[in-house]
Design a protein around this motif. Structure first.
Motif, short mmCIF file in Angstrom:
data_model
loop_
_atom_site.label_atom_id
_atom_site.label_comp_id
_atom_site.label_asym_id
_atom_site.label_seq_id
_atom_site.Cartn_x
_atom_site.Cartn_y
_atom_site.Cartn_z
N ARG A 120 78.76 85.20 47.41
CA ARG A 120 79.27 86.17 48.38
C ARG A 120 80.47 85.59 49.11
O ARG A 120 80.67 84.40 49.11
N HIS A 121 81.20 86.46 49.79
CA HIS A 121 82.23 85.98 50.71
C HIS A 121 81.48 85.34 51.87
O HIS A 121 80.62 85.97 52.48
N LEU A 122 81.83 84.11 52.20
CA LEU A 122 81.08 83.37 53.20
C LEU A 122 81.97 83.04 54.39
O LEU A 122 83.06 82.50 54.24
N TYR A 123 81.48 83.39 55.59
CA TYR A 123 82.15 83.08 56.84
C TYR A 123 81.17 82.27 57.68
O TYR A 123 79.98 82.60 57.73
N VAL A 124 81.67 81.24 58.34
CA VAL A 124 80.79 80.36 59.09
C VAL A 124 81.33 80.14 60.50
O VAL A 124 82.53 80.27 60.75
N GLU A 125 80.42 79.80 61.38
CA GLU A 125 80.79 79.27 62.68
C GLU A 125 80.78 77.75 62.51
O GLU A 125 79.77 77.18 62.08
N ALA A 126 81.87 77.11 62.79
CA ALA A 126 82.01 75.67 62.51
C ALA A 126 80.96 74.86 63.26
O ALA A 126 80.61 75.16 64.39
N LEU A 138 87.10 74.87 54.57
CA LEU A 138 87.28 75.87 55.62
C LEU A 138 88.73 76.31 55.76
O LEU A 138 89.64 75.50 55.67
N SER A 139 88.90 77.59 56.00
CA SER A 139 90.20 78.13 56.37
C SER A 139 89.98 79.09 57.53
O SER A 139 88.99 79.81 57.57
N PRO A 140 90.86 79.11 58.53
CA PRO A 140 90.62 79.92 59.74
C PRO A 140 90.85 81.41 59.50
O PRO A 140 91.74 81.81 58.77
N GLU A 141 90.00 82.19 60.12
CA GLU A 141 90.16 83.64 60.18
C GLU A 141 90.24 84.00 61.66
O GLU A 141 90.26 83.12 62.51
N VAL A 142 90.25 85.27 61.99
CA VAL A 142 90.39 85.67 63.39
C VAL A 142 89.16 85.24 64.20
O VAL A 142 89.27 84.60 65.23
N ALA A 143 87.97 85.58 63.74
CA ALA A 143 86.76 85.26 64.50
C ALA A 143 85.92 84.17 63.86
O ALA A 143 85.05 83.62 64.50
N TRP A 144 86.14 83.86 62.60
CA TRP A 144 85.30 82.94 61.84
C TRP A 144 86.16 81.94 61.08
O TRP A 144 87.37 82.06 61.02
N MET A 145 85.46 81.02 60.43
CA MET A 145 86.07 80.15 59.45
C MET A 145 85.58 80.63 58.09
O MET A 145 84.38 80.82 57.89
N ARG A 146 86.50 80.87 57.17
CA ARG A 146 86.11 81.28 55.82
C ARG A 146 85.77 80.02 55.03
O ARG A 146 86.51 79.06 55.04
N PHE A 147 84.65 80.04 54.35
CA PHE A 147 84.23 78.91 53.53
C PHE A 147 84.47 79.28 52.08
O PHE A 147 83.92 80.24 51.57
N SER A 148 85.33 78.52 51.40
CA SER A 148 85.61 78.79 50.00
C SER A 148 84.76 77.87 49.13
O SER A 148 84.39 76.78 49.56
N PRO A 149 84.45 78.29 47.91
CA PRO A 149 83.58 77.48 47.05
C PRO A 149 84.18 76.11 46.68
O PRO A 149 83.45 75.17 46.43
N GLU A 150 85.50 76.02 46.65
CA GLU A 150 86.12 74.73 46.32
C GLU A 150 87.02 74.30 47.48
O GLU A 150 87.47 75.12 48.26
#
Length: 173
Positions: A120-126, A138-150
């Motif tokens: 799934r598309h995964l967003y995390v709170e660091a 991790l890459s930053p989004e507006v409210a979350w950090m996007r977690f990519s598989p690699e």
């Protein structure tokens, strides 16, 4: 006369402060943040949240207001309570490695999050307990950090930061 004037001013001050607290209609920050937090994520995403305040806000938005029922919220601080962990595993089977690691160590690890991000598309709170290997995903989004598989490179993060800035200006406006 001064004593009476002091008491009158004290009553007026308390009434003004009570009016600010009672007038919640003018305070829309929590609703705007929730709209940005749930509205900007991809369809059928999964959010890994660790702070109880955000978990309560997202749960109330989903269950009471009916906002974004397609998004699965994994509340890490609630996993030891009742059937939260089994309900999360029922909604998404790929969350089991994360549940296992959180139960053993108290925090999610790179393997569990990466396997979940494959599904799934995964967003995390660091989490401050994460090491550099997890932070590389991790890459930053507006409210979350996007977690990519690699793991990501610096160019990928620079592009994400520029997108985040435009999202923040939109949210602040």
């Amino acid at each position: 006369v001064l004593l009476v004037a002091f008491h009158v001013m004290l009553i007026a001050l308390i009434a003004e402060q009570a009016g600010d607290r009672a007038d919640r209609g003018a305070h829309a920050g929590a609703s705007l943040w929730t709209d940005a937090a749930l509205g900007d994520v991809d369809a059928s995403s999964l959010l890994v949240v660790r702070s109880p305040q955000l978990e309560m806000r997202l749960a109330s938005a989903q269950f009471i207001e009916g906002v974004r029922p397609d998004v699965v919220v994994l509340p890490l601080s609630w996993l030891g309570r009742g059937s939260v962990a089994s309900d999360a595993a029922f909604r998404e089977r790929a969350v089991e490695p994360v549940l296992r690691t959180v139960a053993l160590t108290g925090t999610a690890d790179e393997f569990g999050l990466a396997s979940l991000a494959d599904q799934r598309h995964l967003y995390v709170e660091a989490d401050p307990a994460w090491d550099a290997r997890v932070a590389a995903h991790l890459s930053p989004e507006v409210a979350w950090m996007r977690f990519s598989p690699e793991p990501l490179g610096t160019i990928d993060r620079d592009v994400a930061v520029e997108k985040m800035r435009s999202g923040w200006t939109r949210l602040l406006a």
